[in-house]
Design a protein around this motif. Structure first.
Motif, PDB file in Angstrom:
ATOM      1  N   VAL A   1     -39.479  31.771  81.371  1.00  0.00           N
ATOM      2  CA  VAL A   1     -38.515  32.278  82.341  1.00  0.00           C
ATOM      3  C   VAL A   1     -38.859  33.726  82.671  1.00  0.00           C
ATOM      4  O   VAL A   1     -38.172  34.656  82.306  1.00  0.00           O
ATOM      5  CB  VAL A   1     -37.068  32.155  81.849  1.00  0.00           C
ATOM      6  CG1 VAL A   1     -36.109  32.550  82.962  1.00  0.00           C
ATOM      7  CG2 VAL A   1     -36.783  30.733  81.435  1.00  0.00           C
ATOM      8  N   ARG A   2     -39.996  33.871  83.315  1.00  0.00           N
ATOM      9  CA  ARG A   2     -40.333  35.155  83.919  1.00  0.00           C
ATOM     10  C   ARG A   2     -39.997  34.965  85.387  1.00  0.00           C
ATOM     11  O   ARG A   2     -40.500  34.046  86.040  1.00  0.00           O
ATOM     12  CB  ARG A   2     -41.812  35.477  83.715  1.00  0.00           C
ATOM     13  CG  ARG A   2     -42.164  35.765  82.259  1.00  0.00           C
ATOM     14  CD  ARG A   2     -43.613  36.225  82.124  1.00  0.00           C
ATOM     15  NE  ARG A   2     -43.895  36.663  80.771  1.00  0.00           N
ATOM     16  CZ  ARG A   2     -44.297  35.847  79.789  1.00  0.00           C
ATOM     17  NH1 ARG A   2     -44.463  34.554  80.024  1.00  0.00           N
ATOM     18  NH2 ARG A   2     -44.523  36.308  78.571  1.00  0.00           N
ATOM     19  N   LEU A   3     -39.147  35.834  85.887  1.00  0.00           N
ATOM     20  CA  LEU A   3     -38.621  35.587  87.227  1.00  0.00           C
ATOM     21  C   LEU A   3     -39.723  35.480  88.271  1.00  0.00           C
ATOM     22  O   LEU A   3     -39.600  34.732  89.242  1.00  0.00           O
ATOM     23  CB  LEU A   3     -37.622  36.682  87.608  1.00  0.00           C
ATOM     24  CG  LEU A   3     -36.334  36.709  86.778  1.00  0.00           C
ATOM     25  CD1 LEU A   3     -35.322  37.643  87.412  1.00  0.00           C
ATOM     26  CD2 LEU A   3     -35.735  35.319  86.618  1.00  0.00           C
TER      27      LEU A   3
ATOM     28  N   LEU B   1     -40.838  31.947  89.180  1.00  0.00           N
ATOM     29  CA  LEU B   1     -39.866  30.974  89.671  1.00  0.00           C
ATOM     30  C   LEU B   1     -39.806  30.963  91.198  1.00  0.00           C
ATOM     31  O   LEU B   1     -40.127  31.974  91.844  1.00  0.00           O
ATOM     32  CB  LEU B   1     -38.477  31.295  89.115  1.00  0.00           C
ATOM     33  CG  LEU B   1     -38.351  31.286  87.589  1.00  0.00           C
ATOM     34  CD1 LEU B   1     -36.943  31.718  87.174  1.00  0.00           C
ATOM     35  CD2 LEU B   1     -38.650  29.900  87.032  1.00  0.00           C
ATOM     36  N   PRO B   2     -39.377  29.838  91.782  1.00  0.00           N
ATOM     37  CA  PRO B   2     -39.155  29.818  93.233  1.00  0.00           C
ATOM     38  C   PRO B   2     -38.067  30.831  93.616  1.00  0.00           C
ATOM     39  O   PRO B   2     -37.209  31.173  92.790  1.00  0.00           O
ATOM     40  CB  PRO B   2     -38.668  28.397  93.511  1.00  0.00           C
ATOM     41  CG  PRO B   2     -38.855  27.623  92.258  1.00  0.00           C
ATOM     42  CD  PRO B   2     -39.056  28.573  91.138  1.00  0.00           C
TER      43      PRO B   2
ATOM     44  N   GLU C   1     -34.412  30.013  92.845  1.00  0.00           N
ATOM     45  CA  GLU C   1     -34.064  30.004  91.425  1.00  0.00           C
ATOM     46  C   GLU C   1     -33.991  31.438  90.897  1.00  0.00           C
ATOM     47  O   GLU C   1     -33.115  31.778  90.101  1.00  0.00           O
ATOM     48  CB  GLU C   1     -35.108  29.198  90.644  1.00  0.00           C
ATOM     49  CG  GLU C   1     -34.539  28.646  89.356  1.00  0.00           C
ATOM     50  CD  GLU C   1     -35.450  27.601  88.723  1.00  0.00           C
ATOM     51  OE1 GLU C   1     -36.390  27.132  89.380  1.00  0.00           O
ATOM     52  OE2 GLU C   1     -35.189  27.284  87.550  1.00  0.00           O
TER      53      GLU C   1
ATOM     54  N   LEU D   1     -30.629  33.231  89.303  1.00  0.00           N
ATOM     55  CA  LEU D   1     -30.546  33.891  87.997  1.00  0.00           C
ATOM     56  C   LEU D   1     -30.195  35.371  88.144  1.00  0.00           C
ATOM     57  O   LEU D   1     -29.417  35.921  87.354  1.00  0.00           O
ATOM     58  CB  LEU D   1     -31.869  33.725  87.243  1.00  0.00           C
ATOM     59  CG  LEU D   1     -32.167  32.286  86.797  1.00  0.00           C
ATOM     60  CD1 LEU D   1     -33.573  32.164  86.228  1.00  0.00           C
ATOM     61  CD2 LEU D   1     -31.146  31.815  85.760  1.00  0.00           C
TER      62      LEU D   1
END
Lengths: 240, 155
Positions: free
Chosen positions: B2-4, B7-8, B11, B15
């Motif tokens: 979960v490294r921003l 992510l799309p 998403e 977050l």
């Protein structure tokens, strides 16, 4: 999690914990937080790996040694990447349509019957452990009721809580069947299998679309099908 | 993972929307015992409970007790979010609720003891301040259980 940590510490109880989204912890600044680079849903990193889990716990407990806070540390290890050779390799071959039946009830029932031995196998491998059953309904009842909504073009208006739990039970049942054999499947691959290869996913997407256009039920639609699932389906269709 | 940046956009935005300012002035309880003397409780926001317990509502600030003596393999999850993986928890309860790991720490004397009761919230859909009442209730119960420290896990 940050809020619970804040309030407990205010009531004089020390806290430490794991954060899966670093930016959230950095903004709320709970007293002690260990950011871990693992997928959502997997705060300890790797299933059935006690040594790895102990390293995560030790790093979070070590924050009790900090003289002052708030303190936010980064866990230095990534969870090992799952091998990709088995990507999209599923114990059951989903070929849609799986039957010549035309009603949702018959088609979903056929798919469920195909999965049952795999679910049972997985449950035995996990020593009887299953996450299905939150709705207190059997999988047969769940599938039958979901199919009825589609076959009769009605919406689950009267018992939304049951409906939400039932859809999660059905997804859980399918995913536990797909993971019946021990493997280290990437959770992303598992979601892709479910959302692109099962009739149940088609059913949930249709129900979600119908709910999203029904006044007052838009929120239910949003907690039925994740946005990412729609992306997976679009990408899968484009590739086919 | 979960490294921003990985992510799309939608998403990442979802977050980042959970970024909130601190709830108030920084709180901090300094440790006055070594880890080997601390009595620890586990608290998770994963929406865990036993089958006979009430499920969590779509948004819900209440919590469920999990006795230290009960079989954690009987725990199920009624979290309302669809945006996280549940297959890992199905495979190993410790991936979310590391009770066996803490029992091992207790057995080897690395921690003092485990609480009689641990707890689960369901973290979704509410603003952080809406947990204040429940968290204060929980603090009272933890103190009765002589708990010094809490180990928190999200999902």
């Amino acid at each position: 999690m940050c809020a619970i940590s804040y309030y407990l510490e205010r009531d004089n109880i020390m806290t430490t914990g794991i954060s899966l989204v670093r930016e959230n912890a950095a903004s709320m600044a709970p007293p002690r937080s260990l950011w871990v680079p693992f997928p959502l849903g997997r705060p300890l990193g790797i299933a059935n790996d006690p040594d790895f889990q102990h390293r995560v716990i030790a790093a979070a407990l070590a924050l009790f040694n900090s003289a002052q806070g708030p303190v936010l540390e980064d866990f230095p290890e990534d969870a090992p990447t799952q091998h990709t050779e088995s990507a999209l390799a599923c114990p059951v071959t989903f070929v849609k349509p799986v039957t010549t039946a035309t009603s949702w009830e018959d088609r979903l029932s056929d798919e469920l019957n195909m999965l049952k031995p795999w679910y049972n196998l997985g449950k035995r491998r996990r020593n009887g452990r299953t996450l299905a059953g939150v709705s207190n309904s059997s999988i047969d009842e769940i599938i039958q009721r979901l199919a009825t909504y589609l076959d009769t073009a009605t919406l689950p208006i009267t018992d939304l809580t049951w409906f939400k739990h039932a859809t999660e039970d059905a997804k859980t049942y399918y995913l536990e069947a797909i993971t019946a054999q021990p493997d280290d499947q990437d959770p992303d691959n598992l979601q892709t299998i479910f959302w692109t290869q099962t009739l149940l996913a088609d059913a949930l997407v249709i129900l979600s679309e119908q709910l999203s256009s029904a006044p007052g039920l838009e929120q239910v639609a949003r907690i039925l099908v994740p946005r990412k699932a729609l992306d997976r389906r679009a990408n899968f269709s484009a590739a086919e | 993972m979960v490294r921003l940046a990985d992510l799309p956009d939608y998403e990442r935005e979802h977050l980042l929307a959970k970024n909130m300012p601190p709830l108030g002035p920084a709180t901090w309880v300094a440790s006055n015992k070594p880890l080997s003397e601390l009595r620890i409780a586990l608290v998770t926001t994963a929406g865990l409970h036993f089958r006979d317990d009430p499920t969590f509502e779509f948004t819900d600030a209440t919590f469920r007790p999990i006795s230290n003596d009960e079989n954690a393999n009987d725990l199920i999850m009624s979290h309302s979010s669809v945006n996280f993986d549940r297959t890992g928890f199905a495979e190993d309860v410790n991936l979310v609720y590391p009770i066996d790991r803490f029992k091992e720490l207790e057995a080897r004397g690395a921690i003092g003891s485990l609480a009689n009761v641990h707890y689960s919230f369901m973290g979704a859909g509410l603003m952080p301040a809406e947990y204040q009442h429940s968290a204060s209730q929980l603090a009272g119960m933890l103190k009765k259980d002589r708990v010094d420290a809490v180990f928190l896990t999200p999902v």
